[in-house]
Design an enzyme around this catalytic site. Structure first.
Site, short mmCIF file in Angstrom:
data_model
loop_
_atom_site.label_atom_id
_atom_site.label_comp_id
_atom_site.label_asym_id
_atom_site.label_seq_id
_atom_site.Cartn_x
_atom_site.Cartn_y
_atom_site.Cartn_z
CG ASP A 16 35.54 19.99 15.23
OD1 ASP A 16 34.85 19.53 14.19
OD2 ASP A 16 35.60 21.04 15.57
CG ASN A 64 27.76 15.66 18.80
OD1 ASN A 64 28.81 15.18 19.27
ND2 ASN A 64 27.89 16.61 18.27
C1 FPP Z 1 33.30 15.87 15.08
O1 FPP Z 1 33.38 16.06 13.67
C2 FPP Z 1 33.43 14.29 15.23
C3 FPP Z 1 32.52 13.61 15.84
C4 FPP Z 1 31.40 14.51 16.23
C5 FPP Z 1 32.61 12.22 16.17
C6 FPP Z 1 33.97 11.71 16.33
C7 FPP Z 1 33.76 10.34 16.43
C8 FPP Z 1 34.80 9.54 15.78
C9 FPP Z 1 35.87 10.13 15.65
C10 FPP Z 1 34.47 8.30 15.72
C11 FPP Z 1 34.67 7.05 16.62
C12 FPP Z 1 35.17 7.37 17.78
C13 FPP Z 1 35.68 6.44 18.71
C14 FPP Z 1 35.99 6.81 19.90
C15 FPP Z 1 35.36 4.99 18.49
P1 FPP Z 1 32.38 16.96 12.89
O2 FPP Z 1 31.60 15.98 12.39
O3 FPP Z 1 31.80 18.03 13.70
O4 FPP Z 1 33.05 17.49 11.61
P2 FPP Z 1 33.02 18.87 11.03
O5 FPP Z 1 33.05 20.06 12.04
O6 FPP Z 1 34.13 18.99 9.95
O7 FPP Z 1 31.54 18.69 10.55
#
Ligand code: FPP
Length: 246
Positions: A16, A64
């Site tokens: 996250d 998501n």
């Molecule tokens: C949460 O951060 C993250 C995600 C929903 C996506 C995770 C994906 C990656 C790390 C990229 C690639 C992964 C692989 C396995 C190739 P958020 O966007 O919810 O952050 P925030 O809460 O700060 O908005």
């Protein structure tokens, strides 16, 4: 559980804080996800070196899809490009790739890449990288129930034979032991419909660090904390000590 109980055999992570990391650096959210891929690479290497055998990453939850369309598209593109770039190197290093979740909603191109990466790495046994994509813990339980009902209906399974162990055999993680350590970054202390059945006895570790900043040092702090935990699985401390001396 690991043979060495102070090292988790299976680590599961909710990565996250990509968006907040991007905000902090005045960058678009997509840049945060891109930076997150570096942390993924680093975490795989550090886990493997430390003796962890399975790493499950929550890359995309069933919820998501409700994000802005542009963010969903950029995440899908990132998954395709990451697979294209990384699979050979993972394969050379003995990493097996597995995906859990309902992949049917992904583009045919991404579904093909997923299948190809699983096939290419199928015989590797040094390390398992398990990616939860379009995954939800409740979805997993429901799909397991449906498979079990079908078997009962077809008289291949008796209702009396459905135990917790038998039920686990129908979950998407059936071949993988339950996580020993769950890590969530960016200050949130929630399970968010991740491996809800599988984490019944998992140790939880939370950190305020945003996922793109979760480096080797941060992972070692989590592993160190894990090594200090006393896992009891419902037993008393005296029983645990007696068992370990036996
Ligand atoms: C949460 O951060 C993250 C995600 C929903 C996506 C995770 C994906 C990656 C790390 C990229 C690639 C992964 C692989 C396995 C190739 P958020 O966007 O919810 O952050 P925030 O809460 O700060 O908005």
């Amino acid at each position: 559980m690991s043979k060495n109980p102070s090292i988790p055999h299976h680590v599961a992570i909710v990565m996250d804080g990509n968006g907040r990391w991007a905000n902090k650096h005045f960058l678009p959210r997509a840049a945060g996800h891109k930076e997150g891929v570096k942390a993924v690479r680093n975490t795989i290497e550090t886990c493997a070196k430390a003796g962890v055998k399975v790493l499950t990453l929550f890359a995309f939850s069933s919820e998501n899809w409700n994000r802005p369309k542009s963010e969903v598209v950029s995440l899908m593109n990132l998954f395709v490009s990451s697979l294209e770039k990384e699979v050979n190197k993972l394969n050379e290093n003995g990493v097996r790739l597995k995906f859990i979740g309902d992949r049917t909603r992904f583009s045919q191109k991404l579904q093909d890449k997923i299948e190809e990466s699983e096939n290419v790495t199928a015989n590797n046994d040094k390390f398992l990288l398990n990616i939860a994509a379009n995954y939800g813990g409740r979805w997993d339980i429901v799909q397991a129930c449906k498979s079990i009902c079908r078997k009962v209906q077809d008289q291949q399974l008796k209702m009396e034979d459905i135990s917790e162990q038998e039920f686990s055999n129908y979950l998407s993680t059936s071949t993988i032991p339950d996580p020993d350590l769950f890590i969530r970054t960016a200050g949130e202390q929630r399970i968010s419909n991740f491996l809800i059945w599988q984490m019944a006895y998992t140790e939880f570790y939370y950190t305020d660090v945003f996922w793109p900043e979760f480096d080797e040092k941060q992972l070692h702090i989590a592993l160190e904390q894990f090594s200090q935990r006393k896992r009891k699985f419902g037993l008393t401390q005296e029983q645990i000590e007696a068992n370990s001396n036996a």
